[in-house]
Structure formats: C-alpha cells, structure tokens
Design a protein around this motif. Sequence first.
Motif, PDB file in Angstrom:
ATOM      1  N   ASP A  42      10.020  39.044 -25.076  1.00 51.69           N
ATOM      2  CA  ASP A  42      10.757  40.017 -26.082  1.00 51.69           C
ATOM      3  C   ASP A  42       9.848  39.916 -27.279  1.00 51.69           C
ATOM      4  OD1 ASP A  42      13.105  38.977 -27.762  1.00 51.69           O
ATOM      5  OD2 ASP A  42      11.982  38.563 -29.249  1.00 51.69           O
ATOM      6  N   PRO A  43      10.432  41.692 -27.246  1.00 53.69           N
ATOM      7  CA  PRO A  43       9.112  42.612 -28.052  1.00 53.69           C
ATOM      8  C   PRO A  43       9.008  41.782 -29.382  1.00 53.69           C
ATOM      9  CG  PRO A  43      10.990  44.400 -27.062  1.00 53.69           C
ATOM     10  CD  PRO A  43      11.374  42.734 -26.426  1.00 53.69           C
ATOM     11  N   SER A  44      10.073  41.094 -30.262  1.00 53.01           N
ATOM     12  CA  SER A  44      10.033  40.883 -31.355  1.00 53.01           C
ATOM     13  C   SER A  44       9.028  39.639 -31.932  1.00 53.01           C
ATOM     14  CB  SER A  44      11.087  40.442 -31.678  1.00 53.01           C
ATOM     15  OG  SER A  44      11.704  41.114 -32.225  1.00 53.01           O
ATOM     16  N   LEU A  45       9.166  39.319 -30.493  1.00 60.09           N
ATOM     17  CA  LEU A  45       7.843  37.914 -30.633  1.00 60.09           C
ATOM     18  C   LEU A  45       6.607  38.152 -30.358  1.00 60.09           C
ATOM     19  CD1 LEU A  45       9.732  35.029 -28.555  1.00 60.09           C
ATOM     20  CD2 LEU A  45       9.248  34.851 -31.141  1.00 60.09           C
ATOM     21  N   ASP A  46       7.074  39.022 -29.495  1.00 62.18           N
ATOM     22  CA  ASP A  46       5.312  39.680 -29.019  1.00 62.18           C
ATOM     23  C   ASP A  46       4.793  39.897 -30.685  1.00 62.18           C
ATOM     24  OD1 ASP A  46       4.786  39.051 -26.539  1.00 62.18           O
ATOM     25  OD2 ASP A  46       6.118  40.927 -25.755  1.00 62.18           O
ATOM     26  N   ARG A  47       5.642  40.405 -31.079  1.00 59.78           N
ATOM     27  CA  ARG A  47       5.082  41.513 -32.390  1.00 59.78           C
ATOM     28  C   ARG A  47       4.614  40.202 -33.223  1.00 59.78           C
ATOM     29  NH1 ARG A  47       9.066  45.531 -31.149  1.00 59.78           N
ATOM     30  NH2 ARG A  47      10.673  43.950 -32.474  1.00 59.78           N
ATOM     31  N   LEU A  48       4.873  39.465 -33.327  1.00 63.70           N
ATOM     32  CA  LEU A  48       4.681  38.056 -34.107  1.00 63.70           C
ATOM     33  C   LEU A  48       3.657  37.530 -33.574  1.00 63.70           C
ATOM     34  CD1 LEU A  48       8.421  36.737 -35.011  1.00 63.70           C
ATOM     35  CD2 LEU A  48       7.436  37.686 -36.611  1.00 63.70           C
ATOM     36  N   PRO A  77       2.871  24.593 -36.400  1.00 61.68           N
ATOM     37  CA  PRO A  77       4.065  23.723 -35.378  1.00 61.68           C
ATOM     38  C   PRO A  77       5.240  24.590 -35.626  1.00 61.68           C
ATOM     39  CG  PRO A  77       3.419  22.078 -36.782  1.00 61.68           C
ATOM     40  CD  PRO A  77       2.387  23.599 -37.191  1.00 61.68           C
ATOM     41  N   LEU A  78       5.953  24.952 -34.689  1.00 60.54           N
ATOM     42  CA  LEU A  78       7.165  25.448 -35.299  1.00 60.54           C
ATOM     43  C   LEU A  78       8.291  24.777 -35.146  1.00 60.54           C
ATOM     44  CD1 LEU A  78       7.111  27.778 -32.010  1.00 60.54           C
ATOM     45  CD2 LEU A  78       6.493  28.768 -34.634  1.00 60.54           C
ATOM     46  N   ILE A  79       9.192  24.819 -36.809  1.00 58.10           N
ATOM     47  CA  ILE A  79      10.027  23.591 -36.577  1.00 58.10           C
ATOM     48  C   ILE A  79      11.200  24.091 -37.323  1.00 58.10           C
ATOM     49  CG2 ILE A  79      10.315  21.656 -38.531  1.00 58.10           C
ATOM     50  CD1 ILE A  79       7.443  21.805 -39.111  1.00 58.10           C
ATOM     51  N   SER A  80      12.251  23.811 -36.498  1.00 58.44           N
ATOM     52  CA  SER A  80      13.532  23.856 -36.325  1.00 58.44           C
ATOM     53  C   SER A  80      13.799  23.488 -37.739  1.00 58.44           C
ATOM     54  CB  SER A  80      14.409  23.687 -35.463  1.00 58.44           C
ATOM     55  OG  SER A  80      14.539  22.196 -35.583  1.00 58.44           O
ATOM     56  N   ALA A  81      15.939  24.023 -37.781  1.00 57.11           N
ATOM     57  CA  ALA A  81      16.126  23.841 -39.081  1.00 57.11           C
ATOM     58  C   ALA A  81      16.724  22.330 -39.110  1.00 57.11           C
ATOM     59  CB  ALA A  81      17.481  24.133 -39.416  1.00 57.11           C
ATOM     60  N   SER A  82      16.397  21.557 -37.965  1.00 55.33           N
ATOM     61  CA  SER A  82      17.152  20.256 -38.094  1.00 55.33           C
ATOM     62  C   SER A  82      15.151  19.190 -37.984  1.00 55.33           C
ATOM     63  CB  SER A  82      17.533  19.598 -36.600  1.00 55.33           C
ATOM     64  OG  SER A  82      16.218  19.614 -35.729  1.00 55.33           O
ATOM     65  N   GLY A  83      13.968  19.980 -37.956  1.00 57.07           N
ATOM     66  CA  GLY A  83      13.331  19.312 -38.121  1.00 57.07           C
ATOM     67  C   GLY A  83      12.359  18.699 -36.803  1.00 57.07           C
ATOM     68  N   GLU A 115      -5.143  32.455 -45.183  1.00 57.34           N
ATOM     69  CA  GLU A 115      -4.391  33.209 -43.593  1.00 57.34           C
ATOM     70  C   GLU A 115      -3.572  31.743 -43.234  1.00 57.34           C
ATOM     71  OE1 GLU A 115      -8.453  34.859 -41.731  1.00 57.34           O
ATOM     72  OE2 GLU A 115      -7.938  32.926 -42.109  1.00 57.34           O
ATOM     73  N   ARG A 116      -4.062  30.484 -43.496  1.00 56.76           N
ATOM     74  CA  ARG A 116      -3.365  29.424 -43.537  1.00 56.76           C
ATOM     75  C   ARG A 116      -1.457  29.394 -44.001  1.00 56.76           C
ATOM     76  NH1 ARG A 116      -5.512  24.815 -41.343  1.00 56.76           N
ATOM     77  NH2 ARG A 116      -8.104  25.023 -41.421  1.00 56.76           N
ATOM     78  N   ALA A 117      -1.148  30.083 -44.735  1.00 58.64           N
ATOM     79  CA  ALA A 117       0.332  30.556 -44.837  1.00 58.64           C
ATOM     80  C   ALA A 117       1.182  31.236 -44.871  1.00 58.64           C
ATOM     81  CB  ALA A 117       0.258  30.404 -46.683  1.00 58.64           C
ATOM     82  N   THR A 118       0.131  32.826 -44.519  1.00 59.97           N
ATOM     83  CA  THR A 118       0.747  33.598 -43.707  1.00 59.97           C
ATOM     84  C   THR A 118       1.351  32.820 -42.575  1.00 59.97           C
ATOM     85  OG1 THR A 118      -0.617  35.354 -44.940  1.00 59.97           O
ATOM     86  CG2 THR A 118       0.576  36.499 -42.733  1.00 59.97           C
ATOM     87  N   LEU A 125       9.733  33.386 -39.013  1.00 54.92           N
ATOM     88  CA  LEU A 125      10.071  34.109 -38.451  1.00 54.92           C
ATOM     89  C   LEU A 125       9.986  34.063 -37.189  1.00 54.92           C
ATOM     90  CD1 LEU A 125       8.017  36.589 -40.561  1.00 54.92           C
ATOM     91  CD2 LEU A 125      10.774  36.470 -40.563  1.00 54.92           C
ATOM     92  N   ALA A 126       9.172  32.852 -36.562  1.00 61.06           N
ATOM     93  CA  ALA A 126       9.230  32.950 -34.745  1.00 61.06           C
ATOM     94  C   ALA A 126      11.098  31.945 -34.785  1.00 61.06           C
ATOM     95  CB  ALA A 126       7.856  32.705 -33.747  1.00 61.06           C
ATOM     96  N   VAL A 127      10.482  31.101 -35.085  1.00 61.18           N
ATOM     97  CA  VAL A 127      12.125  30.582 -35.047  1.00 61.18           C
ATOM     98  C   VAL A 127      12.689  30.986 -35.469  1.00 61.18           C
ATOM     99  CG1 VAL A 127      12.890  28.127 -35.625  1.00 61.18           C
ATOM    100  CG2 VAL A 127      11.263  27.499 -35.368  1.00 61.18           C
ATOM    101  N   GLU A 128      13.399  31.205 -36.250  1.00 54.31           N
ATOM    102  CA  GLU A 128      14.572  32.505 -36.468  1.00 54.31           C
ATOM    103  C   GLU A 128      14.963  33.432 -35.469  1.00 54.31           C
ATOM    104  OE1 GLU A 128      14.475  34.918 -39.927  1.00 54.31           O
ATOM    105  OE2 GLU A 128      14.383  33.286 -41.321  1.00 54.31           O
TER     106      GLU A 128
END
Length: 304
Positions: A41-47, A130-136, A156-159, A166-169
């Motif tokens: 996925d190009p969008s994920l690759d850009r992230l 971690p990638l955290i979903s809306a359900s936690g 850097e950590r905050a970014t 954005l990756a989760v979305e």
Amino acid sequence: MSHVHGREGHHYFSDVPPNLMVRRDGSAQDGYRHLPDHLTDPSLDRLATLAANLTGCPVARISVIDDHWVVCRASVGAPRLIVPSEQSFCALARTLGKPIAVNNPATDPLFAELTCLPHNQGVRFYAAQPLISASGAIIGILSLRDVLPHFLDDSERATLEDIAALAVERLETIAREHQLRSATASTKALEMASSSLGLAYWRFDAARNELFWSEGTAHLLGLDPTQSPSYRRFLGLLEKTERLRVCQLIHRALRRSLPFALKTTITLADRTERRITLQGDCDGQKGKISCAYGIAFSTPDTHL
C-alpha cells in the motif's frame, strides 16, 4: 493504559492468502515469507518512509500482528516479510504494550535469542511504537532498525506516535475496503445461486435503514421486482391480525438479536393466497443490530 491482545490483529491482514501463513518444516530458515507485491500500500509505505527520515534509521516497518503471525504491510530499507510471531522482535514488543527503544538487542535479555535469526542479525538499534486500534487493542507495531545505536528525543517519540495513529487509520480503511469487496462478491455469488435454485433472500442494513430483497423474493411475494423493496409493501400482503403477529415476532427477535422463523399467508394481487416461510438472523449486540438477513420460500401447498 491497558491494552488488549488476541486475534484482532488478524482482521488487518485478512486479505493475505492463507497459504502464505502455513509453515513447511517449522525451521527458522523457512519460517518467513515475502509479502506479495499486489498487497503493498503506497500510503503505508509513505508513512514508513516518514518514520525513517524523521529518525535517520535506514529501516522502518509497519507490521500487523496476531497471536501467530507478524505481517509487514509496509517497509522502507528492508523486505516486507511474513514472520511467525515467536521469531519477531515486533511480536515481543507488542506484549510489552508500550513504546520501546533498545540499543544492541543482542545484549538485551528480552531480545537476545531472536538476534540469531537471519532476519534479525546485525541489528544494533530497535524501536517500536504500538499501533493501537479504537478498541484499545495493539494490532501491530511501527518499528525502526539500524546497524548503529540511536537515541530518540521526546519530539521524535511524539511524532512516531502520530505516524502510528495515521497507520492505524489507513489499516482500518484497507480492512473496510477488503470487507466491502468480499461482501460484494458474496452477494453476487448468492444472487447467482438463488437465481439458479429459485431461492429468495433479503437483507436489512440498520445503519443505512435500507432493505434489499432479491428478485426471487419479489416474485414470491407477487410484487413488481423493479420497484424498491419495502417492509410496508410486505406487511400490506397480510391480513390485519396476522400483520400484527408477524410484526411482533420479527421486532422481538431483532430487539434481542435472535434468529427467527415464521410461517404466514399472504394475499396476492389476484386475491389468491400463498403460504410462505420466512427465516432470518441478525448481526450485532442485544438491542443494537447492525444488519439482519434471511431467506423466504413457499411452503408446500402454497396456493390455497
């Protein structure tokens, strides 16, 4: 914040062919696969590229994880791999449930055993967000690797946390699109099957308040298939007392999220009567359904 682990991560790589996650001999050398190009996925690759450029790390990956597999959905600087969870830094990082940064994993008690595997050799710096979903639930990891030590500052950590969000979305969008394609294919297959077998089926989308029924359903009810499906049109075919009984039965089942089956008699446009059976079920929790669906068919001795 506590996070949930389990099978939820599998939802985010349900489009990956199952044969890619079947081990041939269980060895470490044969334990991983490459993600097919058509699933990138190009969008994920850009992230992933953004994370790498931010930190100066040559390798950044976005991976989704369940209890058995780590599937790299995006990568810069390294192949996209499908790896058994017990062979992955990221699966271990997921169990910790928080961002981490480790210099020289080979000397870290948590990671030392994994550094001997081919896809982990030579790593002198590893970081995980971690990638955290809306359900936690922690559904995956945004990871960084380098052959040199690193230090991540607070900015850097905050970014990285923002990039992970954005990756989760994006992963959720990909999953929804895959579900929609699968549902569309299933609907078309069902339409073909019902047409060839003479079956009638219906579906109600609660979120959109939309009712759909197949052409076979319209013919069964003696209605014009070119007109829009309508619950009111169906009820209009019933005698008044029977209409009340059918409404109560269906509404009670939907409120309780329970399956139902009923037999009733409808009156066709030519005033003849037809005995039919309706069967249905629904998805969702008690008191709040997302959709209902079912079939309809004529009962023996339909014309009375």
